[in-house]
Design an enzyme around this catalytic site. Structure first.
Site, PDB file in Angstrom:
ATOM      1  N   GLU A 277       9.077   5.899 -20.845  1.00 36.57           N
ATOM      2  CA  GLU A 277      10.054   4.947 -21.363  1.00 36.57           C
ATOM      3  C   GLU A 277      10.564   4.052 -20.243  1.00 36.57           C
ATOM      4  O   GLU A 277      10.902   4.505 -19.160  1.00 36.57           O
ATOM      5  CB  GLU A 277      11.220   5.630 -22.096  1.00 36.57           C
ATOM      6  CG  GLU A 277      12.111   4.671 -22.897  1.00 36.57           C
ATOM      7  CD  GLU A 277      11.335   3.815 -23.913  1.00 36.57           C
ATOM      8  OE1 GLU A 277      10.660   2.863 -23.483  1.00 36.57           O
ATOM      9  OE2 GLU A 277      11.405   4.107 -25.117  1.00 36.57           O
TER      10      GLU A 277
ATOM     11  N   ASP B  39       9.719   2.453 -29.272  1.00 34.64           N
ATOM     12  CA  ASP B  39      10.542   1.615 -30.149  1.00 34.64           C
ATOM     13  C   ASP B  39       9.683   0.881 -31.172  1.00 34.64           C
ATOM     14  O   ASP B  39      10.106  -0.117 -31.748  1.00 34.64           O
ATOM     15  CB  ASP B  39      11.358   0.620 -29.321  1.00 34.64           C
ATOM     16  CG  ASP B  39      10.481  -0.305 -28.485  1.00 34.64           C
ATOM     17  OD1 ASP B  39       9.240  -0.132 -28.489  1.00 34.64           O
ATOM     18  OD2 ASP B  39      11.037  -1.197 -27.801  1.00 34.64           O
TER      19      ASP B  39
END
Length: 484
Positions: free
Chosen positions: A235, A311
């Site tokens: 991430e 996401d």
């Protein structure tokens, strides 16, 4: 001491496995007594908590479905299983069920007992809409001597387990993962990942993902060569080493790549890659987790993604064949044994060009009929001419039995089901109307029988982005469209 019959059988099975790996011999539907990846991991104390493949069983005892396909023609679904327990996919079942139409892969079953199945993901905070399922016939390969289909990821295609999947690492626990993917159908956008992600499709901060990636994404320069590189998506960064860059990572661009990631969740992770057709693993990194804030320890949430970012960034491309996630930090010896098993499968075939029933439509100027928006076209998307690109899913069309032409799950459609000269064509949900019927004529034109007019490039234009329309059939070069 004399070996028992069981020991002798195990010894012979290992010898057969090694010979198959060295010689590249195709296997039977299942090698009797052979240990498959999840058997190997379990035997080493790092059991699979998720196992996904459209190609083969990953447990020797598995005899359930691999994936589910849904027909475009009537919305019916069918599970695609195995030719034999612990064996290879029954691709013939898919071919029969999807004959004269297209099918999408709408579920990839988890072969573990945890039911961590993957389905097309929901919209996320990346701004992209919900994912669609991959065209089930886009890419066929050979594995174990049998035809099997991979998962062709184009922009807009992706899968997810939303929520915290059963047994998957959370909050800094150790885990490992591998996938077999194409090293030739790759891109640099975000993100072609497989592994641990947020429990909802949102970027919740550093260290909240732990997924293996195969891409040409040089997130932290410098990088060595053109890639693709096996990387860790932790991430907010595609990491090749400690704080990102690692010039020792020279990438893996073979037709089939084994990409491996393991992470102890606290201080250390490792990346490995290999040709999935031959040879052993190369360790690209084995050292500290990033020193940037948030990665020591990790903060995994236990979701699972395939073909997207955490996401739901779904702009990249790739081809997936198999992968697992395990609990704990696997040993090098375990990963070497898994790689030997992968090699024994005898994967073969091209992985960079769609090879299903689809074909290109070549028009004026040698340009291809293309959908605007790079493989993500929705209802109303413009249909145009564009430079031909072998990997572009939206340039590969299926001429269906009902006369329609379809790509990325929708049909070539006359706007408003119209019939007037100059009416533009677009992409639209396949619905059987006359504005979606096309007949190839002897002079090379594509006739829409309802309107009595032909597919046409205005004034014979050949530039990229030329919007196509219908016009009186006139035999001109502007109306030559070849289905290939």
């Amino acid at each position: 001491m004399r070996a028992s019959r069981g020991s002798l059988a195990s010894f012979l099975a290992v010898v057969g496995l090694l010979l198959g790996a060295v010689l590249g011999l195709p296997g039977p539907s299942r090698a009797a007594g052979a240990q498959l990846p999840c058997d190997i991991y379990a035997g080493a104390g790092t059991p699979c908590v998720a196992a996904h493949s459209t190609v083969r069983a990953l447990f020797s005892s598995y005899d359930g479905p691999l994936y589910r396909v849904t027909r475009a023609s009537d919305g019916a679904g069918a599970d695609i299983g195995l030719l034999a327990p612990g064996g290879y996919a029954d691709a013939g079942r898919q071919d029969t069920f999807c004959a004269d139409t297209t099918c999408a892969i709408t579920k990839i079953y988890d072969q573990s007992a945890r039911h961590n199945d993957l389905t097309p993901g929901p919209a996320g905070t990346s701004g992209m809409g919900a994912d669609r399922g991959a065209d089930a016939a886009e890419i066929a390969v050979t594995a174990g001597g049998h035809k099997a289909y991979g998962v062709w990821i184009s922009p807009g295609v992706g899968y997810r387990y939303t929520g915290a999947a059963s047994g998957v690492a959370v909050g800094g626990s150790a885990e490992g993962a591998y996938m077999v993917a194409s090293g030739t159908h790759v891109g640099s956008a975000c993100c072609f990942d497989y592994g641990n992600a947020e429990s909802t499709p949102a970027d919740t901060g550093n260290g909240h993902m732990d997924a293996v990636s195969l891409a040409t994404t040089c997130y932290f320069a410098p990088c060595t060569g053109p890639g693709p590189w096996v990387e860790a998506d932790l991430e907010n960064g595609m990491f090749q080493g400690d704080n990102g860059s690692n010039t020792a990572n020279r990438g893996n661009n073979s037709t089939f790549v084994t990409a491996v990631l393991k992470n102890d969740g606290q201080t250390r992770y490792a990346l490995k890659g290999a040709d999935a057709q031959s040879g052993g693993l190369t360790t690209w990194w084995d050292g500290a987790l990033p020193g940037r804030g948030g990665y020591r320890p990790m903060h995994q949430e236990g979701g699972i993604i395939l073909g997207t970012g955490g996401d739901n960034s779904n702009w990249n491309m790739g081809t997936f064949f198999e992968g697992v996630m395990v609990s704990g930090y696997p040993s090098d010896a375990t990963e070497n044994a898994v790689q030997a098993n992968i090699v024994s499968v005898g994967y073969s075939g091209e992985t960079n060009i769609p090879n299903g029933p689809q074909g290109t439509i070549t028009g004026p100027g040698g340009k291809c009929v293309d959908v605007a928006a790079d493989d993500t076209g929705t209802d109303g998307a413009a249909v145009q001419l564009w430079d031909c690109q072998s990997w572009a899913e939206d340039q590969h069309w299926t001429h269906n039995a009902d006369g329609s032409l379809s790509t990325i799950g929708r049909c070539l459609d006359v706007d408003g089901n119209g019939s007037a000269n100059g009416t533009e064509v677009e992409l639209w949900d396949c619905n059987g109307v006359g504005g979606q019927k096309w007949v190839q004529q002897a002079d090379g034109s594509l006739l829409n029988p309802q309107s009595g007019r032909c597919l046409d490039s205005p004034n014979g234009a050949t530039g990229n982005g030329t919007r196509l329309r219908i016009w009186d059939c006139n035999g001109s070069a502007a109306q030559k469209f070849r289905l290939g």
